[in-house]
Design a protein around this motif. Structure first.
Motif, PDB file in Angstrom:
ATOM      1  N   GLU A 118       3.111   4.514   7.450  1.00 54.39           N
ATOM      2  CA  GLU A 118       3.851   4.675   6.933  1.00 54.39           C
ATOM      3  C   GLU A 118       3.553   4.539   5.663  1.00 54.39           C
ATOM      4  OE1 GLU A 118       6.620   2.323   8.979  1.00 54.39           O
ATOM      5  OE2 GLU A 118       7.112   3.732  10.641  1.00 54.39           O
ATOM      6  N   LEU A 119       2.913   3.119   5.325  1.00 57.29           N
ATOM      7  CA  LEU A 119       3.088   2.918   3.604  1.00 57.29           C
ATOM      8  C   LEU A 119       2.096   3.992   2.968  1.00 57.29           C
ATOM      9  CD1 LEU A 119       2.942   1.110   1.688  1.00 57.29           C
ATOM     10  CD2 LEU A 119       0.876  -0.406   2.546  1.00 57.29           C
ATOM     11  N   PHE A 120       1.106   4.182   3.920  1.00 57.13           N
ATOM     12  CA  PHE A 120       0.139   5.010   3.415  1.00 57.13           C
ATOM     13  C   PHE A 120       0.568   6.843   2.646  1.00 57.13           C
ATOM     14  CE2 PHE A 120      -2.738   9.376   3.735  1.00 57.13           C
ATOM     15  CZ  PHE A 120      -3.431   9.247   2.423  1.00 57.13           C
ATOM     16  N   ASP A 121       1.042   7.736   3.858  1.00 55.25           N
ATOM     17  CA  ASP A 121       2.253   8.804   3.968  1.00 55.25           C
ATOM     18  C   ASP A 121       3.276   8.159   2.247  1.00 55.25           C
ATOM     19  OD1 ASP A 121       1.024   9.361   6.003  1.00 55.25           O
ATOM     20  OD2 ASP A 121       2.532   8.845   7.633  1.00 55.25           O
ATOM     21  N   ASN A 324       9.775   5.608 -10.643  1.00 57.91           N
ATOM     22  CA  ASN A 324       8.588   6.364  -9.499  1.00 57.91           C
ATOM     23  C   ASN A 324       7.760   5.416  -9.230  1.00 57.91           C
ATOM     24  OD1 ASN A 324      10.021   9.166  -9.355  1.00 57.91           O
ATOM     25  ND2 ASN A 324       8.525   8.964 -10.956  1.00 57.91           N
ATOM     26  N   GLY A 325       8.555   5.371  -7.346  1.00 59.56           N
ATOM     27  CA  GLY A 325       8.348   3.836  -6.154  1.00 59.56           C
ATOM     28  C   GLY A 325       7.848   4.106  -5.078  1.00 59.56           C
ATOM     29  N   HIS A 326       7.888   3.689  -4.675  1.00 51.76           N
ATOM     30  CA  HIS A 326       7.523   4.062  -2.799  1.00 51.76           C
ATOM     31  C   HIS A 326       7.905   2.770  -1.586  1.00 51.76           C
ATOM     32  CE1 HIS A 326       3.406   1.815  -3.481  1.00 51.76           C
ATOM     33  NE2 HIS A 326       3.230   1.167  -2.187  1.00 51.76           N
ATOM     34  N   PHE A 327       8.427   3.113  -0.607  1.00 54.74           N
ATOM     35  CA  PHE A 327       8.601   2.115   0.481  1.00 54.74           C
ATOM     36  C   PHE A 327       7.503   1.690   1.395  1.00 54.74           C
ATOM     37  CE2 PHE A 327       8.369   1.375   5.212  1.00 54.74           C
ATOM     38  CZ  PHE A 327       9.280   0.808   4.947  1.00 54.74           C
ATOM     39  N   VAL A 328       7.331   0.426   0.810  1.00 59.26           N
ATOM     40  CA  VAL A 328       5.863  -0.636   1.244  1.00 59.26           C
ATOM     41  C   VAL A 328       6.465  -1.319   3.316  1.00 59.26           C
ATOM     42  CG1 VAL A 328       5.214  -2.660   0.900  1.00 59.26           C
ATOM     43  CG2 VAL A 328       5.832  -1.670  -0.747  1.00 59.26           C
ATOM     44  N   ARG A 329       7.971  -1.487   3.206  1.00 63.38           N
ATOM     45  CA  ARG A 329       7.853  -2.230   4.340  1.00 63.38           C
ATOM     46  C   ARG A 329      10.104  -2.700   4.969  1.00 63.38           C
ATOM     47  NH1 ARG A 329       5.859  -6.823   1.817  1.00 63.38           N
ATOM     48  NH2 ARG A 329       6.853  -8.636   2.177  1.00 63.38           N
TER      49      ARG A 329
END
Length: 971
Positions: A118-121, A324-329
């Motif tokens: 999920e983190l990679f996606d 801009n960012g991304h979801f981690v957990r």
């Protein structure tokens, strides 16, 4: 691979390279770097015309093949790369050496690791969205940052100023300040921070970043906002609410990005619809007001609407309004205790896993059936004090980690010997061992409102290194010979010792003995089973020792007072536990003279150890400095004191201490307490430093009025003390070669000090935030209109343009109380002095604020006035809940009698903790019901003190009231 590390430096820059190196060097990760370019069989010379990237890829691949053959093909070697040419060229060349993309690596080697997938996606999707947006949007929202070489030259010339960006959490959209540091600060002759007004002037810098600032012309300078506010998203300040103009600037570049993990909340269903139909691009709101909204790409937005989530920022381009960012957990549900505690830990970058099996394997064994014993060989190397010294400890009730003990005796020549004995933790924690590396990373024990995370395993902190009564323990002792009457220090020595504490006293019992109260003798278990004659003899010896220690402490304190030592204030709450370690009560800590006695002995030991290690290691000793405060920080203190007619002289610590001693209102003792709190609030933070990093004039500790100071007396809970113990051993022992070899260099020690200072700040903030969380949980379920526990006496300690700041002693709470509401109505008083809202206006003066209605009625509130307030909770879906105060009567809160007031106080405090405790236990039991046996086994194995009862093993909670730094400055 060495070449892989250098490729990161070449492609990503020095900062990313250093992060990678630190990760690899961390012994907890079991990583090594293979120096392939210095190995005969793996070195590959760069061919003519070959690009750097191609050569690095070829070098890494050939080193991987050599490593596979070196291991005789017993295990596969995986080379992960996003270079498709390399995958095609090398993918099938050598059996057992896999050259694959990161996605294929996850799919083939870790197919069940859902979180990693999920983190990679999320990262891939965020990168794709960023590239697409960059191509589509060429408009500039912000100016471009200047190149680093121009920034560095500008800072050296004085054109730009370097500092750390601090966003005002109460006006996060508008106000940020840059505190000066490094080159350029002297040349500008600035006496205050620099105001950065508005988002555009902030130019994509995020709270905590080290930035370069250009000052604006004098006519464009603005003043800081002095009105109370509720942190809404206003993009301009209300009229007539700013102070005097101050240096104002704009960010022209970022020297260092200090981005971290951020806790965020997804928009609610209604907010999601207002953001548009593109469900993959979502603006999430950070838990910390000071951080801007972050745009992330995810397909889970709807499913995660009720959860606290961790994200990371990837970039903030000049053509984008938001980073801009991304979801981690995912952390947990909004409002759930465990989720909120997890949010506090993440926000303070606290990551404390249970102690690992390999760390626990380094620990000595000790149990009730087979207790730890002194090693006969070690016994020969130590000074044995077991039969010659009456040693005892004085600690809070229920304390298990006793790391200090005291002694005093008359020497054969008639002089006195004072002893401070500290647990010898370094004997059990070898330098660079797994336990040492973990303790260094934690740097301190983290205390939260319902749990604590120990720096060391409990087998040390609560057993083998705890100086309990009646058992043999290793210690490091500082012994002073004192002149019998004047108590002047004649000689000092430092020894590794073996001690056996005779008594484990609590503060109240020690104070009772000091006051001649014989009834407390029954609370001394060590005296219970003795005959009357022996009991009386031992009691007389103990009373003499405590009395003599107190006399010595008075002398030492008087000497520091004459040099300008400050007596600073904070509100301290003591937790009262029952026999089952559940909360019985939460009461204000009563100041006792024995508190000062113990504190002065510890300060004396810290001071003399500081002198010793700095003499022997003038360029690599760890000391603690407390710089003098900047004079402008005392402005509010001086103004408040003048309201009561007290002059405050802040030219030195001595004049400040004398002024505070005189600023005493016999009719209201809270006045002096609040003034001391304000003085503490104005102080700089005390910091650890390496003696090689600054001149000796900067070693001084302002608050304690000592030329040199360190931390030596709490090695169980502070890593700085462990370092100091090693330095002291290297400075005093004869066979010091091995020890001296392990003394850190100035550069390494300076880095370590920065890390410890950072972790200490994080620990203080987490402790304060968790306490506020529990206060809000308590009041959240109350009905303010009918529940008398929500009504309390408050003291005004600051005036704003639209209200006042109030301190509530009953609960140790501070908060804003508005005198003008959102509808524009102002406070008015009826005949019985109760308050209501009416049309009118406010007028602020230096020490008071007046509300005047359109009918001519007026009410004035002045500094230090007592008023009756209603305690409310302002809830927030995206942020932490906060306490809000409402003025309901312009008069002190009335109770029938002082005794009733005190009784009610204790009952309410007890209710607060019990109610929140029950809520916490219910939530925890629900979550852990299915795996309680596993959890219990894990606690036994890893020795973490997270348990089902609140405040277990926690003795004191500091900084509940006006201040964040009172405890820090005291030591």
């Amino acid at each position: 691979m060495q070449t892989a590390c250098q490729a990161v430096q070449h492609q990503k820059g020095r900062r990313q390279y250093n992060k990678l190196r630190n990760l690899v060097k961390d012994a907890r990760h079991d990583c090594i770097v293979f120096a392939n370019e210095f190995h005969q069989h793996s070195y590959q010379p760069r061919e003519k015309g070959e690009s750097m990237e191609k050569w690095q890829t070829r070098s890494i691949y050939n080193a991987a093949v050599w490593y596979y053959n070196h291991c005789l093909g017993q295990m596969p070697v995986v080379m992960v790369t996003e270079d498709e040419d390399a995958i095609r060229q090398y993918g099938n060349e050598t059996e057992g050496v896999f050259v694959i993309s990161f996605k294929n690596y996850l799919d083939n080697f870790w197919p069940d690791l859902k979180a990693a997938h999920e983190l990679f996606d999320s990262i891939v999707q965020a990168r794709h969205e960023r590239e697409t947006e960059s191509q589509e949007n060429n408009g500039k929202e912000y100016p471009e940052h200047l190149p680093m070489e121009i920034l560095e030259a500008g800072i050296k010339s004085g054109r730009y100023i370097q500092g750390t960006l601090n966003v005002n959490k109460h006006r996060a959209q508008l106000e940020a300040f840059v505190r000066l540091q490094g080159f350029g600060s002297k040349e500008t002759d600035l006496q205050s921070d620099i105001l950065i007004y508005g988002a555009r002037a902030r130019n994509r810098a995020i709270h905590g970043d080290v930035v370069a600032v250009e000052l604006l012309p004098l006519q464009e300078w603005k003043g800081r906002i002095v009105a109370l506010c509720e942190n809404e998203t206003e993009d301009k300040a209300p009229a007539d609410t700013t102070g005097d103009p101050m240096p104002t600037g704009k960010v022209v570049g970022i020297i260092q990005k200090n981005w971290r993990d951020y806790v965020v909340t997804f928009p609610s269903k209604e907010e999601s619809q207002s953001q548009g139909r593109n469900a993959q691009k979502i603006l999430v709101t950070p838990w910390d007001y000071r951080i801007p909204k972050i745009r992330i790409s995810t397909q889970q937005a709807e499913a995660l609407q009720e959860y606290r989530v961790v994200v990371r920022i990837d970039s903030w381009e000049s053509n984008s309004v938001y980073p801009n960012g991304h979801f981690v957990r995912v952390l947990g549900r909004i409002g759930d205790l465990e989720g909120e505690i997890a949010a506090i830990l993440v926000e303070n970058s606290i990551s404390v896993a249970p102690f690992s099996e390999i760390q626990m394997s380094e620990m000595p064994t000790s149990s009730s059936k087979n207790p730890w014993k002194v090693n006969p060989e070690e016994e020969k190397k130590r000074l044995d004090l077991r039969d010659t010294h009456l040693i005892f400890s004085i600690d809070p009730k229920g304390c298990e980690d006793v790391d200090d003990a005291l002694s005093v005796r008359t020497m054969p020549n008639g002089n006195l010997e004072l002893g401070v004995h500290i647990a010898d933790v370094t004997y059990f924690v070898a330098a660079n061992s797994y336990t040492d590396v973990e303790a260094k990373a934690r740097a301190t024990t983290y205390y939260l409102a319902d749990r604590r995370y120990d720096m060391l395993p409990a087998v040390l902190s609560a057993d083998i290194c705890s100086l309990l009564s009646g058992v043999d323990r290793y210690a490091v002792s500082v012994l002073w010979e004192l002149e019998r009457e004047s108590y002047e220090i004649l000689r000092v020595c430092y020894n590794k010792t073996i001690i056996r504490s005779a008594y484990k006293l609590v503060y109240e019992v020690a104070q009772g003995l000091l006051d001649g109260d014989t009834s407390v003798v029954d609370d001394i278990p060590e005296l219970k089973d003795l005959d009357e004659r022996t009991r009386k003899k031992k009691l007389d010896e103990l009373v003499w020792a405590i009395s003599k220690l107190t006399d010595i402490a008075r002398h030492v304190r008087a000497k520091r007072d004459s040099c300008g030592a400050l007596e600073l204030e904070g509100v301290e709450i003591r937790v009262q536990l029952d026999d089952k370690k559940n909360i019985h009560d939460l009461i204000p800590k009563q100041p006792l003279e024995v508190h000062e006695t113990v504190a002065e002995c510890m300060i004396l030991a810290n001071h003399w150890v500081a002198k010793k290690i700095s003499e022997n290691f003038p360029h690599q000793a760890l000391l603690r400095q407390h710089p003098p405060p900047r004079q402008e920080f005392f402005t509010e203190l001086r103004e408040c004191a003048s309201a009561k007619g007290f002059p405050i002289d802040t030219r030195s610590n001595k004049t400040l201490a004398e002024s505070l001693d005189k600023a005493d209102d016999p009719l209201d003792p809270l006045v002096n307490k609040l003034l001391r709190c304000m003085a503490t609030h104005a102080m700089s933070n005390a910091l650890y430093f390496s003696t090689g990093s600054c001149s000796e004039e900067e070693f001084h500790h302002y608050g304690l009025a000592l030329d040199k100071y360190t931390h030596f007396t709490s090695p169980i809970r502070r890593y700085a003390d462990i370092v100091v113990h090693r330095l002291l051993m290297a400075a005093t022992l004869k066979e010091t070669k091995d020890v001296k070899d392990k003394v850190l260099s100035n550069k390494d020690l300076e880095e370590l000090c920065k890390h410890i200072n950072n972790r200490n700040r994080a620990a203080q903030h987490a402790q304060k935030q968790s306490t506020e969380l529990f206060q809000c949980m308590y009041f959240k379920d109350k009905t303010p209109e009918t529940d008398e526990r929500c009504i309390a006496d408050g003291v005004i300690y600051s005036i704003r343009t639209n209200g006042v700041l109030v301190f509530v002693p009953r609960y140790g709470i501070k908060g804003a109380a508005y005198m003008k509401n959102k509808e524009g109505l102002v406070i008015s008083c009826r005949g019985d002095r109760s308050c209501e809202w009416k049309p009118g206006s406010l007028q602020r003066f230096q020490n008071k604020i007046t509300s005047t209605t359109t009918t001519g009625d007026s009410v004035t509130l002045s500094l230090f006035d007592h008023i009756t307030v209603k305690i409310l909770v302002q809830t927030s879906r995206c942020h932490a809940d906060t306490i809000k105060l409402e003025i309901i009567r312009n008069a002190p809160y009335e109770t029938s009698a002082t005794e009733v007031s005190q009784k009610n106080f204790n009952v309410v405090k007890s209710d607060l903790v019990k109610e929140v405790s029950q809520s916490a236990e219910t939530a925890r039991h629900t979550q852990e019901k299915a795996r309680v046996e596993v959890i219990e086994e894990e606690y036994q194995q890893y020795c973490q003190t997270k348990g089902p009862s609140l405040y277990q093993l926690l003795e004191e909670i500091r900084d509940l009231a006006l201040l964040d730094v009172s405890a820090d400055i005291r030591t």
